[in-house]
Design an enzyme around this catalytic site. Sequence first.
Site, PDB file in Angstrom:
ATOM      1  N   SER A 227     -20.704  41.819  16.274  1.00 15.54           N
ATOM      2  CA  SER A 227     -19.843  42.015  17.536  1.00 15.54           C
ATOM      3  C   SER A 227     -19.173  40.352  17.062  1.00 15.54           C
ATOM      4  O   SER A 227     -20.273  39.638  16.734  1.00 15.54           O
ATOM      5  CB  SER A 227     -20.904  41.278  18.699  1.00 15.54           C
ATOM      6  OG  SER A 227     -20.238  41.007  19.636  1.00 15.54           O
ATOM      7  N   HIS A 241     -11.252  40.069  19.508  1.00 16.35           N
ATOM      8  CA  HIS A 241     -12.711  40.361  20.046  1.00 16.35           C
ATOM      9  C   HIS A 241     -12.690  41.588  18.623  1.00 16.35           C
ATOM     10  O   HIS A 241     -12.479  42.506  18.744  1.00 16.35           O
ATOM     11  CB  HIS A 241     -12.851  40.174  21.327  1.00 16.35           C
ATOM     12  CG  HIS A 241     -14.108  41.770  21.676  1.00 16.35           C
ATOM     13  ND1 HIS A 241     -14.342  43.254  21.619  1.00 16.35           N
ATOM     14  CD2 HIS A 241     -15.249  42.089  21.108  1.00 16.35           C
ATOM     15  CE1 HIS A 241     -14.913  44.528  21.821  1.00 16.35           C
ATOM     16  NE2 HIS A 241     -15.535  42.860  21.810  1.00 16.35           N
ATOM     17  N   ASN A 243     -15.868  44.806  17.598  1.00 15.96           N
ATOM     18  CA  ASN A 243     -16.937  45.037  17.967  1.00 15.96           C
ATOM     19  C   ASN A 243     -17.139  46.679  17.293  1.00 15.96           C
ATOM     20  O   ASN A 243     -16.660  47.437  17.596  1.00 15.96           O
ATOM     21  CB  ASN A 243     -18.115  45.401  19.437  1.00 15.96           C
ATOM     22  CG  ASN A 243     -19.221  45.222  19.829  1.00 15.96           C
ATOM     23  OD1 ASN A 243     -19.796  46.904  19.221  1.00 15.96           O
ATOM     24  ND2 ASN A 243     -20.419  44.670  19.750  1.00 15.96           N
ATOM     25  N   ARG A 245     -20.662  49.465  16.254  1.00 16.62           N
ATOM     26  CA  ARG A 245     -21.766  49.736  16.369  1.00 16.62           C
ATOM     27  C   ARG A 245     -22.174  51.008  15.864  1.00 16.62           C
ATOM     28  O   ARG A 245     -21.509  52.002  16.001  1.00 16.62           O
ATOM     29  CB  ARG A 245     -22.154  49.195  17.459  1.00 16.62           C
ATOM     30  CG  ARG A 245     -21.803  50.274  18.346  1.00 16.62           C
ATOM     31  CD  ARG A 245     -21.938  49.445  20.176  1.00 16.62           C
ATOM     32  NE  ARG A 245     -21.407  50.582  20.771  1.00 16.62           N
ATOM     33  CZ  ARG A 245     -20.144  49.928  20.990  1.00 16.62           C
ATOM     34  NH1 ARG A 245     -18.801  49.181  20.969  1.00 16.62           N
ATOM     35  NH2 ARG A 245     -19.533  50.793  21.766  1.00 16.62           N
TER      36      ARG A 245
END
Length: 445
Positions: A227, A241, A243, A245
């Site tokens: 992140s 930003h 992120n 996962r």
Amino acid sequence: MLWSWIQRTAARTAGSRAPVYSGGRRGLFGMGGGHAPEGTSTTRRVAKRGAMLFAQATATWYVYGLCVDGVKTHVLQGTRFASSTSGSSGDSALGAEVARLRAPKTIPHADGKTPRPAYCGDTARPMHERMEALVLDQQGRLVAALESLDTSSKFVRDRWERDDGRGYGITCVLQDGAVLEKAGVNVSVIEGTLTPGQLKSMRDRNPQTAAVLRDNEEYEFRVAGISVVVHPRNPYAPTAHENFRRFEVHRKGDAAGKPLLAWFGGGADLTPAYLFDEDVGHFHGTLKTACDAHDPAYYPRFKAWCDRYFAIAHRGDETRGVGGIFFDDLEDKQPEDLFRFVYDASSAFVAAYVPLVARRMTAPYSQRHRDWQLVRRGHYAEFNLVYDRGTKFGLMTPGARIESILMSLPLTARWEYMNSPAPGSPEDALLQCVRTTRDWVAATK
């Protein structure tokens, strides 16, 4: 007691307009908001202006009822912010620090030529181990790229482990740099038992998940993710930003077996305070190239998903920024194909974003620009605290590390009562942009 309260409040309200203390660049948001020692002459002068500053509402702390049905937040956008008045002290240049900055000639890993590492093709290793290797690899690359912007500032690396021994993380944070006011590059590799609230959220989001996970059973999860949030100091340099996962779910006590469910999620998005079409086009175009290499349908699908996801519902039709890509519960292809896509998409972030900061970091700016940047950061914080899935999941996880979860929040932010930029101004151009969606790749060709 009243005089002491006025001193503290006035010093905070003055914010960056009056250098009321020498404890570094701290600000209005809860992650830093010191005040001057009582009794200093500077504080007394600021305190005498306190009532006037409150009346003008140049920096009003706003406690909002955003979760109450029917709350009207559009009433906050009725007048100009004070520093936009021509000729005011808010138009004075701040540029002492930018004159000393030099943009780097090269940025590590920004040319897209870094070869895929061995773990990408090591199919003998479990997928969760390879995802762990991926996020650690990407963390190292991004830290190196961001540190190249300002060689005098370095990330602090903080490795932590969960109290129950079920995972670890590495939080890399840079604060108060000349180029980056706050940047965080976090890795988490954790496992645990899904709480009822987490299970409900997952079922509500995806019918396939709801069909597999039963109400009367307990489940465990395993996740590895990276992140990243970067808040540059210069108002012309955009916040960004990313992120990425991988999440898997097992029946309780069966973590060694094949997961019941496993999926990838992630994305990257851009949040400028001032709009430069060429910057947004570059960001979207770079992500589109990474997507197209795997599926031409990915970019338009994930771009539209991003526009929907980052909507700030309590502010009507406003989005957090100018978008990018976003996806979740991605399991529509073979795991190997999805892993390679996530690797390429996450690797593209350095090339998509870091050169934009290098391009804008030396631009002169005034207090007016700084104030608007902090107003936009306030909207950024609202989204993260009220709507962001990752933040809510983290806060619902027993034993979660709160400092790392809230790393995404800016070091400073600003809430002004009845804020609305002058029609036709650069600030208004940004506001109109985040109230619509655009095909940035086509618009900037």
